[in-house]
Design a protein around this motif. Structure first.
Motif, PDB file in Angstrom:
ATOM      1  N   ARG A 225      15.901 -31.781  46.263  1.00  0.00           N
ATOM      2  CA  ARG A 225      15.315 -31.794  47.607  1.00  0.00           C
ATOM      3  C   ARG A 225      15.535 -33.146  48.308  1.00  0.00           C
ATOM      4  O   ARG A 225      15.866 -33.187  49.492  1.00  0.00           O
ATOM      5  N   ALA A 226      15.377 -34.227  47.565  1.00  0.00           N
ATOM      6  CA  ALA A 226      15.538 -35.559  48.182  1.00  0.00           C
ATOM      7  C   ALA A 226      16.962 -35.747  48.713  1.00  0.00           C
ATOM      8  O   ALA A 226      17.169 -36.262  49.818  1.00  0.00           O
ATOM      9  N   PHE A 227      17.954 -35.298  47.933  1.00  0.00           N
ATOM     10  CA  PHE A 227      19.353 -35.412  48.363  1.00  0.00           C
ATOM     11  C   PHE A 227      19.564 -34.575  49.625  1.00  0.00           C
ATOM     12  O   PHE A 227      20.178 -35.029  50.597  1.00  0.00           O
ATOM     13  N   LEU A 228      19.029 -33.357  49.604  1.00  0.00           N
ATOM     14  CA  LEU A 228      19.204 -32.465  50.749  1.00  0.00           C
ATOM     15  C   LEU A 228      18.522 -33.030  52.000  1.00  0.00           C
ATOM     16  O   LEU A 228      19.084 -32.982  53.097  1.00  0.00           O
ATOM     17  N   GLU A 229      17.335 -33.579  51.829  1.00  0.00           N
ATOM     18  CA  GLU A 229      16.638 -34.181  52.977  1.00  0.00           C
ATOM     19  C   GLU A 229      17.460 -35.321  53.582  1.00  0.00           C
ATOM     20  O   GLU A 229      17.534 -35.457  54.809  1.00  0.00           O
ATOM     21  N   MET A 230      18.072 -36.112  52.721  1.00  0.00           N
ATOM     22  CA  MET A 230      18.910 -37.211  53.228  1.00  0.00           C
ATOM     23  C   MET A 230      20.104 -36.645  54.011  1.00  0.00           C
ATOM     24  O   MET A 230      20.495 -37.188  55.046  1.00  0.00           O
ATOM     25  N   CYS A 231      20.677 -35.548  53.521  1.00  0.00           N
ATOM     26  CA  CYS A 231      21.794 -34.901  54.230  1.00  0.00           C
ATOM     27  C   CYS A 231      21.336 -34.381  55.595  1.00  0.00           C
ATOM     28  O   CYS A 231      22.027 -34.563  56.606  1.00  0.00           O
ATOM     29  N   VAL A 238      24.954 -27.231  56.143  1.00  0.00           N
ATOM     30  CA  VAL A 238      24.778 -26.679  54.794  1.00  0.00           C
ATOM     31  C   VAL A 238      25.620 -25.417  54.600  1.00  0.00           C
ATOM     32  O   VAL A 238      25.667 -24.538  55.468  1.00  0.00           O
ATOM     33  N   ALA A 239      26.267 -25.326  53.445  1.00  0.00           N
ATOM     34  CA  ALA A 239      26.912 -24.084  52.995  1.00  0.00           C
ATOM     35  C   ALA A 239      26.101 -23.555  51.821  1.00  0.00           C
ATOM     36  O   ALA A 239      25.784 -24.312  50.902  1.00  0.00           O
ATOM     37  N   LEU A 240      25.742 -22.293  51.859  1.00  0.00           N
ATOM     38  CA  LEU A 240      24.856 -21.708  50.837  1.00  0.00           C
ATOM     39  C   LEU A 240      25.649 -20.862  49.847  1.00  0.00           C
ATOM     40  O   LEU A 240      26.455 -20.017  50.255  1.00  0.00           O
ATOM     41  N   SER A 241      25.401 -21.094  48.553  1.00  0.00           N
ATOM     42  CA  SER A 241      26.180 -20.427  47.509  1.00  0.00           C
ATOM     43  C   SER A 241      25.382 -20.248  46.227  1.00  0.00           C
ATOM     44  O   SER A 241      24.389 -20.943  46.006  1.00  0.00           O
ATOM     45  N   SER A 242      25.881 -19.332  45.393  1.00  0.00           N
ATOM     46  CA  SER A 242      25.270 -19.112  44.083  1.00  0.00           C
ATOM     47  C   SER A 242      26.133 -19.639  42.942  1.00  0.00           C
ATOM     48  O   SER A 242      25.648 -19.815  41.841  1.00  0.00           O
ATOM     49  N   ASP A 243      27.434 -19.858  43.190  1.00  0.00           N
ATOM     50  CA  ASP A 243      28.369 -20.202  42.109  1.00  0.00           C
ATOM     51  C   ASP A 243      28.362 -19.121  41.025  1.00  0.00           C
ATOM     52  O   ASP A 243      28.494 -19.413  39.838  1.00  0.00           O
ATOM     53  N   TYR A 254      18.156 -16.674  45.699  1.00  0.00           N
ATOM     54  CA  TYR A 254      18.243 -17.113  47.094  1.00  0.00           C
ATOM     55  C   TYR A 254      16.863 -17.295  47.728  1.00  0.00           C
ATOM     56  O   TYR A 254      16.727 -18.064  48.668  1.00  0.00           O
ATOM     57  N   GLN A 255      15.848 -16.568  47.220  1.00  0.00           N
ATOM     58  CA  GLN A 255      14.525 -16.774  47.814  1.00  0.00           C
ATOM     59  C   GLN A 255      14.083 -18.234  47.669  1.00  0.00           C
ATOM     60  O   GLN A 255      13.493 -18.809  48.587  1.00  0.00           O
ATOM     61  N   HIS A 256      14.425 -18.859  46.528  1.00  0.00           N
ATOM     62  CA  HIS A 256      14.077 -20.277  46.340  1.00  0.00           C
ATOM     63  C   HIS A 256      14.891 -21.163  47.276  1.00  0.00           C
ATOM     64  O   HIS A 256      14.396 -22.123  47.851  1.00  0.00           O
ATOM     65  N   ALA A 257      16.175 -20.827  47.400  1.00  0.00           N
ATOM     66  CA  ALA A 257      17.038 -21.621  48.281  1.00  0.00           C
ATOM     67  C   ALA A 257      16.551 -21.539  49.726  1.00  0.00           C
ATOM     68  O   ALA A 257      16.501 -22.554  50.431  1.00  0.00           O
ATOM     69  N   LEU A 258      16.184 -20.335  50.141  1.00  0.00           N
ATOM     70  CA  LEU A 258      15.757 -20.161  51.543  1.00  0.00           C
ATOM     71  C   LEU A 258      14.425 -20.866  51.801  1.00  0.00           C
ATOM     72  O   LEU A 258      14.224 -21.433  52.883  1.00  0.00           O
ATOM     73  N   GLU A 259      13.553 -20.865  50.808  1.00  0.00           N
ATOM     74  CA  GLU A 259      12.298 -21.621  50.953  1.00  0.00           C
ATOM     75  C   GLU A 259      12.585 -23.108  51.116  1.00  0.00           C
ATOM     76  O   GLU A 259      11.994 -23.783  51.961  1.00  0.00           O
ATOM     77  N   LEU A 260      13.503 -23.603  50.296  1.00  0.00           N
ATOM     78  CA  LEU A 260      13.844 -25.032  50.374  1.00  0.00           C
ATOM     79  C   LEU A 260      14.474 -25.355  51.730  1.00  0.00           C
ATOM     80  O   LEU A 260      14.103 -26.352  52.379  1.00  0.00           O
ATOM     81  N   ALA A 263      11.885 -25.420  54.314  1.00  0.00           N
ATOM     82  CA  ALA A 263      10.990 -26.574  54.170  1.00  0.00           C
ATOM     83  C   ALA A 263      11.617 -27.864  54.703  1.00  0.00           C
ATOM     84  O   ALA A 263      10.912 -28.738  55.203  1.00  0.00           O
ATOM     85  N   VAL A 264      12.939 -27.983  54.587  1.00  0.00           N
ATOM     86  CA  VAL A 264      13.573 -29.227  55.057  1.00  0.00           C
ATOM     87  C   VAL A 264      14.155 -29.071  56.462  1.00  0.00           C
ATOM     88  O   VAL A 264      14.802 -29.981  56.977  1.00  0.00           O
ATOM     89  N   GLY A 265      13.918 -27.899  57.082  1.00  0.00           N
ATOM     90  CA  GLY A 265      14.295 -27.726  58.490  1.00  0.00           C
ATOM     91  C   GLY A 265      15.721 -27.273  58.734  1.00  0.00           C
ATOM     92  O   GLY A 265      16.255 -27.469  59.818  1.00  0.00           O
ATOM     93  N   VAL A 266      16.357 -26.654  57.738  1.00  0.00           N
ATOM     94  CA  VAL A 266      17.709 -26.122  57.946  1.00  0.00           C
ATOM     95  C   VAL A 266      17.584 -24.695  58.476  1.00  0.00           C
ATOM     96  O   VAL A 266      16.965 -23.842  57.828  1.00  0.00           O
ATOM     97  N   ARG A 267      18.165 -24.439  59.656  1.00  0.00           N
ATOM     98  CA  ARG A 267      18.045 -23.116  60.282  1.00  0.00           C
ATOM     99  C   ARG A 267      19.386 -22.391  60.381  1.00  0.00           C
ATOM    100  O   ARG A 267      19.448 -21.239  60.776  1.00  0.00           O
ATOM    101  N   GLU A 268      20.473 -23.102  60.092  1.00  0.00           N
ATOM    102  CA  GLU A 268      21.820 -22.527  60.252  1.00  0.00           C
ATOM    103  C   GLU A 268      22.654 -22.785  58.995  1.00  0.00           C
ATOM    104  O   GLU A 268      22.426 -23.760  58.286  1.00  0.00           O
ATOM    105  N   LEU A 269      23.625 -21.909  58.803  1.00  0.00           N
ATOM    106  CA  LEU A 269      24.552 -22.065  57.672  1.00  0.00           C
ATOM    107  C   LEU A 269      25.983 -22.108  58.179  1.00  0.00           C
ATOM    108  O   LEU A 269      26.308 -21.532  59.230  1.00  0.00           O
ATOM    109  N   CYS A 270      26.837 -22.742  57.404  1.00  0.00           N
ATOM    110  CA  CYS A 270      28.254 -22.828  57.767  1.00  0.00           C
ATOM    111  C   CYS A 270      28.979 -21.531  57.432  1.00  0.00           C
ATOM    112  O   CYS A 270      28.751 -20.929  56.377  1.00  0.00           O
TER     113      CYS A 270
END
Ligand SMILES: [Zn+2]
Ligand SMILES: [Zn+2]
Length: 299
Positions: A225-231, A238-243, A254-260, A263-270
């Protein structure tokens, strides 16, 4: 609209043959899980080292073990027989930037996921060739890791910085391992993230949010979370993936990813096409073009 851009159509084992996995029937299995989980946009990004052409870039013994398949056959399969975006997961190999650039430019990828699995010859996330065997301290490995992520971002080779804190793969320690020792530095880890986030922001590439870390010893998403907040503070998209390496992991957790992300204010994906990027609102349906925003200066 949701995406899953970091997908492998087969497990990592050397016995996972393209004849079995690079098939329309297998892609349909990935599509079916994606549909169940409401993921409209899929892209495949096989490891570059599974292809013979990779040996023209680097000849690490691990790559020599795996580099059998033909990269152009893979590209043709994805383009001609699937509706997946065509990507590649390419390792950053310091000193081989020109050779990797040629390999990438000769093909019409929609995007390239850039990853750091090795620090020089040493693997961060494998027992074989493990960087940890000769590591002086976790501090040294972490510093080198994020400096390499920064170098990878600045190389201009990649569109997405994959699993950008993969160095945490093993978790704080490996009690089951004979050489069990601490593998995470103590204290606030943001001092390690800083050069990487700065480089990702300056290079104008996207950062991957990957649920794969939840399925690894680390037990948490990449990145922290700290790394993502800095980004997010630095304006990095952000690009969202499962690998996923098998159909059932498409969109895993993905429910955890979407919550995160929320929480950090990301509303769009690449979303990527022909190595051009646009942003689509997470809540938009896949046909809702008005949800797109044009980024200034996107590459
Ligand atoms: Zn990877
Ligand atoms: Zn991967």
């Amino acid at each position: 609209m949701l995406t899953d851009y970091h997908l492998h159509l087969r497990p990592d084992g050397n016995d996972a043959d393209v004849a079995e996995y690079h098939t329309q029937a297998n892609v349909e299995r990935y599509r079916a899980v994606a549909e169940e989980r409401g993921i409209a946009e899929l892209g495949v990004s096989e490891h570059v080292y599974r292809f013979a052409q990779a040996l023209g870039v680097w000849r690490h013994p691990f790559w020599e073990t795996y580099a059998h398949d033909d990269l152009d056959e893979y590209c043709a399969f994805v383009r001609e027989h699937t509706d997946l975006r065509l990507g590649l997961e390419a390792d950053f190999v310091p000193g081989a930037e020109d050779r990797m650039a040629n390999l990438l430019q000769e093909r019409d990828f929609d995007y390239v996921v850039g990853s750091v699995h090795f620090l020089r010859e040493g693997a961060v996330d494998m027992d074989d060739y493990s960087v940890w065997d000769s590591a002086r301290s976790p501090e040294e490995v972490w510093r080198r890791y994020f400096d390499t992520i920064a170098e990878a971002a600045r190389s201009g080779l990649f569109d997405i910085a994959a699993h950008p804190d993969l160095v945490k793969y093993w978790g704080p320690a490996r009690p089951t391992h004979p050489s069990a020792s601490r593998r995470t530095p103590e204290g606030d880890l943001r001092r390690y993230y800083e050069p990487a986030v700065e480089a990702i922001a300056e290079a104008g590439i996207a950062v991957e949010v990957s649920t794969a870390g939840l399925r690894k010893p680390a037990g948490e998403m990449y990145p922290s979370r700290a790394f993502l907040e800095m980004c997010v503070d630095a304006g990095v998209p952000v690009a969202l993936s499962s690998d996923a390496h098998r159909p059932e992991d498409v969109g895993a957790d993905y429910q955890h990813a979407l919550e995160l992300l929320d929480a950090v204010g990301v509303r769009e994906l690449c979303v990527f096409e022909g190595r051009a990027r646009r942003l689509v609102a997470i809540g938009a349906s896949d046909t809702d073009r008005s949800a797109e925003s044009n980024e200034a200066g996107a590459r």
